[in-house]
Design a protein around this motif. Structure first.
Motif, mmCIF file in Angstrom:
data_model
loop_
_atom_site.group_PDB
_atom_site.id
_atom_site.type_symbol
_atom_site.label_atom_id
_atom_site.label_comp_id
_atom_site.label_asym_id
_atom_site.label_seq_id
_atom_site.Cartn_x
_atom_site.Cartn_y
_atom_site.Cartn_z
ATOM 1 N N ASN A 1 -41.049 17.393 -91.081
ATOM 2 C CA ASN A 1 -41.936 17.748 -89.974
ATOM 3 C C ASN A 1 -41.881 16.747 -88.820
ATOM 4 N N HIS A 2 -41.546 15.498 -89.086
ATOM 5 C CA HIS A 2 -41.595 14.473 -88.048
ATOM 6 C C HIS A 2 -40.387 14.484 -87.104
ATOM 7 N N GLN A 3 -39.394 15.324 -87.373
ATOM 8 C CA GLN A 3 -38.212 15.362 -86.510
ATOM 9 C C GLN A 3 -38.617 15.806 -85.103
ATOM 10 N N PRO A 4 -38.113 15.116 -84.065
ATOM 11 C CA PRO A 4 -38.459 15.502 -82.688
ATOM 12 C C PRO A 4 -37.804 16.820 -82.307
ATOM 13 N N GLU A 5 -38.486 17.587 -81.481
ATOM 14 C CA GLU A 5 -37.965 18.892 -81.074
ATOM 15 C C GLU A 5 -37.069 18.748 -79.845
ATOM 16 N N VAL A 6 -35.918 18.140 -80.073
ATOM 17 C CA VAL A 6 -34.916 17.924 -79.034
ATOM 18 C C VAL A 6 -33.550 18.280 -79.618
ATOM 19 N N PRO A 7 -32.552 18.520 -78.751
ATOM 20 C CA PRO A 7 -31.208 18.797 -79.276
ATOM 21 C C PRO A 7 -30.720 17.644 -80.153
ATOM 22 N N THR A 8 -30.075 17.995 -81.246
ATOM 23 C CA THR A 8 -29.626 17.018 -82.228
ATOM 24 C C THR A 8 -28.257 17.430 -82.757
ATOM 25 N N LYS A 9 -27.389 16.461 -82.937
ATOM 26 C CA LYS A 9 -26.111 16.721 -83.602
ATOM 27 C C LYS A 9 -26.298 16.400 -85.080
ATOM 28 N N VAL A 10 -25.858 17.324 -85.929
ATOM 29 C CA VAL A 10 -25.933 17.133 -87.372
ATOM 30 C C VAL A 10 -24.508 16.933 -87.868
ATOM 31 N N GLU A 11 -24.260 15.775 -88.472
ATOM 32 C CA GLU A 11 -22.934 15.468 -89.003
ATOM 33 C C GLU A 11 -23.015 15.441 -90.520
ATOM 34 N N VAL A 12 -22.144 16.212 -91.159
ATOM 35 C CA VAL A 12 -22.083 16.234 -92.619
ATOM 36 C C VAL A 12 -20.671 15.826 -93.027
ATOM 37 N N SER A 13 -20.587 14.825 -93.894
ATOM 38 C CA SER A 13 -19.295 14.367 -94.417
ATOM 39 C C SER A 13 -19.302 14.487 -95.933
ATOM 40 N N ILE A 14 -18.178 14.919 -96.483
ATOM 41 C CA ILE A 14 -17.950 14.896 -97.921
ATOM 42 C C ILE A 14 -17.117 13.641 -98.172
ATOM 43 N N VAL A 15 -17.665 12.709 -98.953
ATOM 44 C CA VAL A 15 -17.052 11.396 -99.136
ATOM 45 C C VAL A 15 -16.674 11.198 -100.602
ATOM 46 N N ASP A 16 -15.460 10.685 -100.820
ATOM 47 C CA ASP A 16 -15.015 10.304 -102.165
ATOM 48 C C ASP A 16 -15.568 8.908 -102.434
ATOM 49 N N GLU A 17 -16.476 8.801 -103.390
ATOM 50 C CA GLU A 17 -17.135 7.526 -103.664
ATOM 51 C C GLU A 17 -16.199 6.473 -104.248
ATOM 52 N N VAL A 18 -15.046 6.873 -104.731
ATOM 53 C CA VAL A 18 -14.105 5.908 -105.303
ATOM 54 C C VAL A 18 -13.649 4.914 -104.237
#
Length: 118
Positions: free
Chosen positions: A79-96
């Motif tokens: 709920n606390h996220q501001p109501e402004v344009p936002t870029k959402v970046e999702v990465s799949i990372v190999d933890e090794v």
């Protein structure tokens, strides 16, 4: 675009990617929001960020090079996220070795849900 991200809900993301090498067993999702030029890491609960535990279509780890799989991410929008344009970046990372297997950026906008009163 941008995608609406409704506050106090979970956004579902279906992410298709291809394994980059053999015997990939420890994959995690890493999410970052960039709002007003500020990048903010978003801490996912371990059960959501564990890619191997959230593969669809009866896929399972270990993954092998060139295997095409689909990951189901439930992204809680607070709920606390501001109501402004936002870029959402999702990465799949190999933890090794912390290498990025796949990633994408999408334009989003946090929005408050409107309820009709009866």
């Amino acid at each position: 675009m941008p995608c609406d991200l409704w506050k106090n809900t979970e956004t579902q993301m279906i992410i298709q990617f291809v394994a980059t090498r053999n015997y990939m067993m420890h994959l995690k999702a890493v999410v970052k929001f960039t709002t007003l030029g500020v990048q903010i890491p978003f801490e996912l609960a371990p059960e959501r960020s564990d890619v191997c535990e959230n593969l669809l279509y009866q896929a399972y780890c270990p993954l092998y090079k060139d295997e095409d799989v689909t990951y189901h991410l439930l992204l809680p929008i607070e709920n606390h996220q501001p109501e402004v344009p936002t870029k959402v970046e999702v990465s799949i990372v190999d933890e090794v070795d912390d290498s990025v297997v796949s990633c994408f950026v999408v334009d989003g906008r946090f929005k408050k849900q409107k309820f009709n009163r009866v």
